[in-house]
Design a protein around this motif. Structure first.
Motif, short mmCIF file in Angstrom:
data_model
loop_
_atom_site.label_atom_id
_atom_site.label_comp_id
_atom_site.label_asym_id
_atom_site.label_seq_id
_atom_site.Cartn_x
_atom_site.Cartn_y
_atom_site.Cartn_z
N TYR A 154 0.91 -1.06 -0.06
CA TYR A 154 -0.18 0.09 -0.05
C TYR A 154 0.81 1.17 0.18
CZ TYR A 154 -3.27 3.44 1.42
OH TYR A 154 -4.33 4.75 1.65
N CYS A 155 1.88 1.38 0.85
CA CYS A 155 2.75 2.69 0.83
C CYS A 155 3.65 2.68 -0.53
CB CYS A 155 3.56 2.34 2.14
SG CYS A 155 2.89 2.32 3.80
N ARG A 156 4.06 1.69 -0.71
CA ARG A 156 4.76 1.81 -1.88
C ARG A 156 4.06 2.41 -3.18
NH1 ARG A 156 6.60 -3.65 -4.92
NH2 ARG A 156 4.13 -3.63 -5.15
N ASN A 157 2.79 1.69 -3.32
CA ASN A 157 1.90 2.32 -4.39
C ASN A 157 1.39 3.35 -4.15
OD1 ASN A 157 2.19 -0.30 -5.44
ND2 ASN A 157 0.13 -1.11 -4.76
N TRP A 158 1.22 4.06 -2.90
CA TRP A 158 0.55 5.43 -2.90
C TRP A 158 1.86 6.37 -2.81
CZ3 TRP A 158 1.51 9.57 -0.01
CH2 TRP A 158 0.53 10.59 0.07
N LEU A 159 3.00 5.98 -2.58
CA LEU A 159 4.00 7.03 -2.69
C LEU A 159 4.32 7.16 -4.16
CD1 LEU A 159 6.52 5.66 -0.07
CD2 LEU A 159 5.24 7.96 0.04
N THR A 160 4.35 6.14 -4.90
CA THR A 160 4.59 6.16 -6.45
C THR A 160 3.51 7.20 -7.05
OG1 THR A 160 5.72 4.11 -6.32
CG2 THR A 160 4.82 4.81 -8.62
N LYS A 161 2.29 7.02 -6.78
CA LYS A 161 1.29 7.72 -7.17
C LYS A 161 1.27 9.04 -6.79
CE LYS A 161 -3.80 7.68 -7.60
NZ LYS A 161 -5.18 7.02 -7.30
N ALA A 162 2.00 9.24 -5.74
CA ALA A 162 2.23 10.71 -5.43
C ALA A 162 3.29 11.59 -5.74
CB ALA A 162 2.36 10.77 -3.82
N GLY A 163 4.14 10.75 -6.67
CA GLY A 163 5.12 11.47 -7.60
C GLY A 163 6.67 10.91 -7.21
N ALA A 164 6.61 9.90 -5.91
CA ALA A 164 7.92 9.60 -5.69
C ALA A 164 8.46 8.52 -6.66
CB ALA A 164 7.67 9.01 -4.14
N LYS A 165 9.71 8.77 -7.22
CA LYS A 165 10.32 7.77 -8.25
C LYS A 165 11.36 7.10 -7.73
CE LYS A 165 9.44 11.14 -11.85
NZ LYS A 165 10.00 11.97 -13.00
N GLY A 166 11.13 5.63 -8.10
CA GLY A 166 12.04 4.67 -7.40
C GLY A 166 11.78 4.20 -6.24
N VAL A 167 10.40 4.07 -5.67
CA VAL A 167 10.23 3.63 -4.60
C VAL A 167 10.44 1.99 -4.58
CG1 VAL A 167 8.53 3.46 -2.72
CG2 VAL A 167 8.73 5.59 -3.97
N TYR A 168 10.92 1.29 -3.59
CA TYR A 168 11.20 -0.11 -3.61
C TYR A 168 10.91 -0.89 -2.20
CZ TYR A 168 15.77 0.34 -1.88
OH TYR A 168 16.95 0.49 -1.23
N ILE A 169 10.56 -1.89 -2.26
CA ILE A 169 10.45 -2.80 -0.92
C ILE A 169 11.59 -3.76 -0.89
CG2 ILE A 169 9.09 -4.39 0.35
CD1 ILE A 169 6.67 -3.37 -1.13
N ASP A 170 12.30 -3.59 0.26
CA ASP A 170 13.56 -4.55 0.42
C ASP A 170 13.10 -5.89 0.80
OD1 ASP A 170 13.44 -4.16 3.13
OD2 ASP A 170 15.09 -2.85 3.30
#
Length: 384
Positions: free
Chosen positions: A44-60
């Motif tokens: 949820y957090c990764r998808n939300w951040l990406t939609k908000a304009g953050a580029k390169g968000v990943y889950i380790d």
């Protein structure tokens, strides 16, 4: 961004996004996330951040959600983190309700709202095209609570070894800042006996009785009285037995001791081991497994004071009250144990922490967002 534009944009941003923050909070509270089970919240957090304009968000691999901003060529990174896990073991959605003043939900304050604040802080950076001079890692991290044993933060400092200069976690109430950390050792203790029928085998060792004696012995211990330190112990859970008419063959407990001093931790270790050995001398099996090891601080006071001198006034200017400094056990244990400057700060007010009566005070949330943005832009050196 210049100071005048920043001030105007910040106030408008908070006003425009407060309602959305509560909507995201409700959705996130509806996703169960005990330690080691943060998968769905992480997605949820990764998808939300990406939609908000953050580029390169990943889950380790530790289930940390990481957004690196301008980090490629920097070895002086600043981390802003809030943990996604809750202390509650539930794998079904926790009960959520609200009124005009408060939101009621286990885990809402510790630390779900802090995750929401961090995400909307990232959105501010994205919308305003703010680029930190030396790089920032925004992290929704895993496994802060209990038997999570700070797995997410440990992984972060392995993956970015030698590159993190300072670390700020969001996990407290607005007026409080943790500038020191309590270390802890945690154990699962299992007692095993032959057992038997409660009438026919009466007199044989009962695992519950042995465990009860161990607990009584723990609560007769005297904690170290070293000046300027605090040491505690606790038995958190107990379980065991088969039925009312069975001599218990097995019993378990989870127990811990904590201290803000390494020498006191070592003294408590010896005392607990003596309790365990005394039980073994009764002819029963006692299996002890260490399930948590949170380190104490090992940092020069001058480094912490330097960070406090920057952060403290920023927070005080927003909340209109002096900051109260305290010792606690948080994700900051890891950087502080490595000699890296770290502070744990609050971005809301909540009460009933670690109980099912936990609640969040609504009107403190926009204040917390302002604190988060002002702290992050100050440390990120993005306002001229």
């Amino acid at each position: 961004m210049d100071r005048k534009s920043f001030e105007a944009d910040l106030k408008q941003y908070i006003a425009d996004n407060t309602k959305d923050m509560f909507a995201v909070l409700k959705e996130l509270c509806g996703i169960p996330a005990p330690s080691h089970h943060e998968h769905k919240r992480a997605e949820y957090c990764r998808n939300w951040l990406t939609k908000a304009g953050a580029k390169g968000v990943y889950i380790d691999e530790a289930l940390n959600v990481i957004y690196p901003l301008n980090c490629e060529h920097s070895d002086e990174l600043t981390v802003f983190a809030a943990h996604t896990d809750t202390v509650f073991p539930d794998l079904e959605p926790l009960p959520y309700s609200e009124d005009e003043e408060n939101i009621y939900c286990p885990g809402v304050g510790d630390d779900t709202i802090s995750v929401v604040v961090l995400m909307f802080m990232v959105k501010f950076f994205a919308e305003k095209n703010l680029v930190p001079e030396k790089g920032v890692l925004f992290v929704c991290n895993s496994c802060e609570e209990g038997l999570g044993d700070l797995k997410g933060t440990r992984r972060l400092f392995r993956d970015f070894e030698g590159r993190i200069k300072q670390f700020i976690s969001f996990d407290s109430n607005l007026q409080y800042v943790s500038d020191d950390c309590a270390g802890s050792h945690r154990y699962e203790v299992e007692v095993l006996t032959e057992g038997g029928h409660s009438f026919q085998a009466f007199g044989k060792p009962n695992a519950n009785a042995v465990l009860g004696e161990m607990i009584a012995n723990i609560y007769q211990l005297t904690v170290p009285q070293k000046e300027g330190t605090k040491t505690t112990y606790n038995v958190g859970t107990i379980s065991g037995g088969t039925s009312v008419n069975t001599i218990a063959q097995n019993a378990k407990m989870l127990c811990e001791y904590r201290s803000d001093n390494k020498d006191c931790l070592a003294e408590m270790k010896a005392k607990f081991e003596a309790v365990f050995e005394a039980a073994r001398s009764e002819g029963v099996t006692v299996n002890v497994t260490q399930v948590g090891n949170r380190p104490c601080s090992d940092i020069e006071p001058e480094k912490i004071e330097a960070l406090k001198a920057v952060i403290g006034p920023v927070i005080e200017n927003v909340i209109g009250m002096p900051v109260i400094y305290k010792c606690s056990s948080t994700d900051c244990n890891i950087p502080l144990s490595l000699g890296i400057s770290a502070l744990n700060i609050g971005v809301n007010n909540h009460f009933g922490t670690h109980t099912r009566q936990e609640y969040l005070v609504k009107n403190t949330v926009p204040v917390g967002l302002e604190v988060a943005i002002r702290v992050s832009t100050t440390l990120g050196e993005v306002i001229k």
